[in-house]
Design an enzyme around this catalytic site. Sequence first.
Site, PDB file in Angstrom:
ATOM      1  N   ASN A  10       0.876  -1.182   0.000  1.00  0.00           N
ATOM      2  CA  ASN A  10       0.000   0.000   0.000  1.00  0.00           C
ATOM      3  C   ASN A  10       0.906   1.223   0.000  1.00  0.00           C
ATOM      4  OD1 ASN A  10      -1.804   2.032   0.388  1.00  0.00           O
ATOM      5  ND2 ASN A  10      -2.469   1.384   2.438  1.00  0.00           N
ATOM      6  N   TRP A  11       0.999   1.849  -1.155  1.00  0.00           N
ATOM      7  CA  TRP A  11       1.925   2.983  -1.275  1.00  0.00           C
ATOM      8  C   TRP A  11       1.361   4.286  -0.715  1.00  0.00           C
ATOM      9  CZ3 TRP A  11       3.936   2.036  -7.001  1.00  0.00           C
ATOM     10  CH2 TRP A  11       4.876   1.000  -6.963  1.00  0.00           C
ATOM     11  N   LYS A  12       0.084   4.265  -0.354  1.00  0.00           N
ATOM     12  CA  LYS A  12      -0.542   5.475   0.215  1.00  0.00           C
ATOM     13  C   LYS A  12      -0.274   6.672  -0.703  1.00  0.00           C
ATOM     14  CE  LYS A  12      -0.246   3.254   4.680  1.00  0.00           C
ATOM     15  NZ  LYS A  12      -0.202   3.357   6.130  1.00  0.00           N
ATOM     16  N   HIS A  96      -9.611   1.398   4.561  1.00  0.00           N
ATOM     17  CA  HIS A  96      -8.367   1.547   5.316  1.00  0.00           C
ATOM     18  C   HIS A  96      -8.611   2.496   6.488  1.00  0.00           C
ATOM     19  CE1 HIS A  96      -4.281   2.659   6.381  1.00  0.00           C
ATOM     20  NE2 HIS A  96      -3.902   1.547   5.782  1.00  0.00           N
ATOM     21  N   GLU A  98      -6.959   4.857   7.655  1.00  0.00           N
ATOM     22  CA  GLU A  98      -6.703   6.272   7.351  1.00  0.00           C
ATOM     23  C   GLU A  98      -7.904   6.897   6.668  1.00  0.00           C
ATOM     24  OE1 GLU A  98      -2.991   5.604   5.345  1.00  0.00           O
ATOM     25  OE2 GLU A  98      -2.093   5.037   7.259  1.00  0.00           O
ATOM     26  N   GLU A 168      -5.804  -4.782  10.371  1.00  0.00           N
ATOM     27  CA  GLU A 168      -4.796  -3.744  10.600  1.00  0.00           C
ATOM     28  C   GLU A 168      -5.111  -3.009  11.897  1.00  0.00           C
ATOM     29  OE1 GLU A 168      -2.619  -2.594   6.724  1.00  0.00           O
ATOM     30  OE2 GLU A 168      -4.232  -1.176   7.050  1.00  0.00           O
ATOM     31  N   GLY A 174       2.215   2.408  10.871  1.00  0.00           N
ATOM     32  CA  GLY A 174       3.181   3.490  10.767  1.00  0.00           C
ATOM     33  C   GLY A 174       3.871   3.842  12.070  1.00  0.00           C
ATOM     34  N   SER A 214       3.116  -2.051  10.441  1.00  0.00           N
ATOM     35  CA  SER A 214       4.553  -2.126  10.720  1.00  0.00           C
ATOM     36  C   SER A 214       5.165  -3.476  10.341  1.00  0.00           C
ATOM     37  CB  SER A 214       4.850  -1.780  12.193  1.00  0.00           C
ATOM     38  OG  SER A 214       4.482  -0.441  12.467  1.00  0.00           O
ATOM     39  N   GLY A 235       2.829  -1.055   4.341  1.00  0.00           N
ATOM     40  CA  GLY A 235       2.921   0.364   4.018  1.00  0.00           C
ATOM     41  C   GLY A 235       4.372   0.780   3.811  1.00  0.00           C
ATOM     42  N   GLY A 236       4.961   1.401   4.817  1.00  0.00           N
ATOM     43  CA  GLY A 236       6.295   2.003   4.717  1.00  0.00           C
ATOM     44  C   GLY A 236       7.355   1.098   4.105  1.00  0.00           C
TER      45      GLY A 236
HETATM   46  P1  13P Z   1       2.864   0.506   7.755  1.00  0.00           P
HETATM   47  O1  13P Z   1       3.359  -0.786   7.161  1.00  0.00           O
HETATM   48  O2  13P Z   1       3.622   1.709   7.280  1.00  0.00           O
HETATM   49  O3  13P Z   1       2.712   0.414   9.242  1.00  0.00           O
HETATM   50  O4  13P Z   1       1.375   0.717   7.159  1.00  0.00           O
HETATM   51  C1  13P Z   1       0.489  -0.317   7.264  1.00  0.00           C
HETATM   52  C2  13P Z   1      -0.688  -0.002   6.432  1.00  0.00           C
HETATM   53  O5  13P Z   1      -1.446   0.908   6.722  1.00  0.00           O
HETATM   54  C3  13P Z   1      -0.897  -0.799   5.220  1.00  0.00           C
HETATM   55  O6  13P Z   1      -2.157  -0.560   4.675  1.00  0.00           O
END
Ligand code: 13P
Length: 258
Positions: A10-12, A96, A98, A168, A174, A214, A235-236
């Site tokens: 997930n590149w956000k 998600h 967010e 999640e 994050g 994470s 994500g990251g």
């Molecule tokens: P991180 O891997 O950066 O914690 O993000 C997780 C996420 O929100 C994937 O959708």
Amino acid sequence: MPKLPFICANWKMYKTVGEAVQYVAAFRGLVRDLDGVEIVLAPAFTALHAAAEAARGSNIGIAAQDLHWEREGAYTGEVSGAMAREAGASYAIIGHSERRTLFADTDATVNRKIAAAFAAGLGPIACIGETLDQRERQETFDVLDRQIKLGFDGLTGDQIGRMVIAYEPVWAIGTGQNATPAQAAAAHGHIRRRLRQWFGEEAAGRCRIIYGGSVKPDNIRDLASQPDVDGALVGGASLDVRSFLEIVKAAAGGGAAI
Ligand code: 13P
């Protein structure tokens, strides 16, 4: 029933068109021979089509990060499932945390978006999970129950079987503080039990439940080897080709529950 582990980046709101294409060009050759894992990248809408073109003919799938529940209409700023599908997506991330926290997604809109994804021929990757407050108040399972009941209301067992559910925990996203393997196993086991109860044995058995929050190269093995953990939403650590490659390889190597 054996399930192919599902690993989604997930590149956000990261990566321009150029950066996305460069990533896919570098990544596709590195994963060419990995067949024990399903690999999906979720770029921003602007890079969806270019990333899909760059991934054409490879074993990399593409996901949208969201969609609107209508096929078309006067919804300034929105993108429909049909549009995402045509641009090259085969999946859509939905609900998600967010989006729930910052952009007013609710279980009700998640429900409409999942139906719209199926209608557009997209596989939903539906996100659920509790906040830290909710966990500390021992409400984790109640929150998951509500998100499943309302968010997945009206779906058939067949649809549930074809869905990916991402657990999640909001406090792990994050933060660098991933759920422990035992915490992930408990939540995933609970989700699987509820799916079995509410949608039937076959649906529960086929649905892939992946963990997000994470995930890094150094914790993917422990997390993905837990019962009922069928992959990861990253994500990251997915933004860098090398670290995402390590994660994907670990999952392909039999880390995920099969
Ligand atoms: P991180 O891997 O950066 O914690 O993000 C997780 C996420 O929100 C994937 O959708």
